[in-house]
Design an enzyme around this catalytic site. Sequence first.
Site, short mmCIF file in Angstrom:
data_model
loop_
_atom_site.label_atom_id
_atom_site.label_comp_id
_atom_site.label_asym_id
_atom_site.label_seq_id
_atom_site.Cartn_x
_atom_site.Cartn_y
_atom_site.Cartn_z
N GLY A 1 0.82 -1.21 0.00
CA GLY A 1 0.00 0.00 0.00
C GLY A 1 0.85 1.26 0.00
CB SER B 1 -1.62 2.88 -8.88
OG SER B 1 -1.82 1.52 -8.67
CB ALA C 1 4.88 5.86 -7.45
CG ASP D 1 -2.19 8.68 -3.46
OD1 ASP D 1 -2.65 9.82 -3.71
OD2 ASP D 1 -2.80 7.64 -3.76
O1 PMV Z 1 -5.02 3.22 1.60
P1 PMV Z 1 -4.12 4.32 1.20
O2 PMV Z 1 -2.71 4.13 1.66
O3 PMV Z 1 -4.20 4.64 -0.25
O4 PMV Z 1 -4.61 5.63 2.00
C1 PMV Z 1 -5.90 6.14 1.83
C2 PMV Z 1 -6.03 7.39 2.63
C3 PMV Z 1 -7.43 8.04 2.55
O5 PMV Z 1 -7.37 9.24 3.31
C4 PMV Z 1 -8.47 7.13 3.16
C5 PMV Z 1 -7.82 8.35 1.12
C6 PMV Z 1 -7.11 9.53 0.50
O6 PMV Z 1 -7.01 9.54 -0.74
O7 PMV Z 1 -6.69 10.44 1.21
#
Ligand code: PMV
Length: 353
Positions: A129, A133, A135, A185
């Site tokens: 996790g 994708s 990146a 992300d």
């Molecule tokens: O599951 P991950 O690591 O992609 O994190 C999601 C984090 C959320 O706040 C739930 C969604 C987001 O895009 O911020």
Amino acid sequence: MKQFNNSITVSAPGKLMLLGEHAVVYGRPCIVTAVNQRMRVTVELIDQPVLELNAPDVQVTDYKKPMSNLGQGNIPTGAKFVEIAVKNFLNCHPERLAKDINLYSSASPQNDKFGVKITTSSEFSSQFGFGSSSAATVCIIYALSELTRQNLDNKQSLRSDDLKAIFDLSYKTVLDIQGKGSGFDVAAAVYGGTLYFVTDGKLIKPFKIDQLPIIIGYSGIKFDTVRLIDEVAKKAEKYPFIINNIYDQIAKLVKKAKKAILTTDFITLGELMNFNEGYLSTLGVEGKKLADMIYAARDAGAYGAKLSGAGIGDCMIAIAAEDKKQTVANAITQAGGQVIDVKVNAKGVRIEL
Ligand code: PMV
């Protein structure tokens, strides 16, 4: 002097959410850090009108699609982000790709006779996790924009406008596919380092820090992020007075955590992580396995511990004094987790020589 290359390799880091998940989808801030496991992508402009993709880490080999059909028909899961990233770049900058390929390709001078050959390889398992994708998406957009840049003389100095443009188009690509997400992300992949980030990139503020004494534990469980966002959204619809309050409280603790990180006050940071976990548990995204690992870390003397990301699966993080780190790591392993050795605060997207 202006020079044109037809091939480039770039890399972008994975990410780890430190605090603020879920609330950040709804206008609140979060803190995210880039990790030193990277996605690498080689992009080559070719003089046939096809997208060619090899992404062995996600079981995609010799995938081919006519450039005129990008985004249409059945797209294998492992090819989606790459294909839509190329499509979005072309829609934004059709003239750039067409013009530059004509400059070096004598074989096919027409504008519609060009394509892209892409190879991806990742240093991290897509299971953790860490955002492989996002990146990969950032790598494609950055590579195409570098390959087709009008002024390559300046390419060493990416200005903040360039970074934001790469963020915007990459984030659009992620939303086109997932429909939801804050973009945290994508920001980590573009900017690297550790960021104070507000929904949709409204605010992206890097802050200068050294390494954080964190321990990362992988739960071995995979759970769908979008499904969890939807489940929390349903609760917010039914209990807005509770859930919106929780988001506000999370926003407050994220602001305090920023100060704690900047002053290396890891005791306070740990306490704030514990508060954050309490709120995430109330949102229903903790999950038994992560909870076991989190409580084991705290019992072993961590200043604090919480899940990282959407919840239920993927990773948890703990923060501990240097002399306690090994004990905490052992406790996480005993609780059934896999300790992952990565460094935070990694560099953002960059050209690989
Ligand atoms: O599951 P991950 O690591 O992609 O994190 C999601 C984090 C959320 O706040 C739930 C969604 C987001 O895009 O911020």
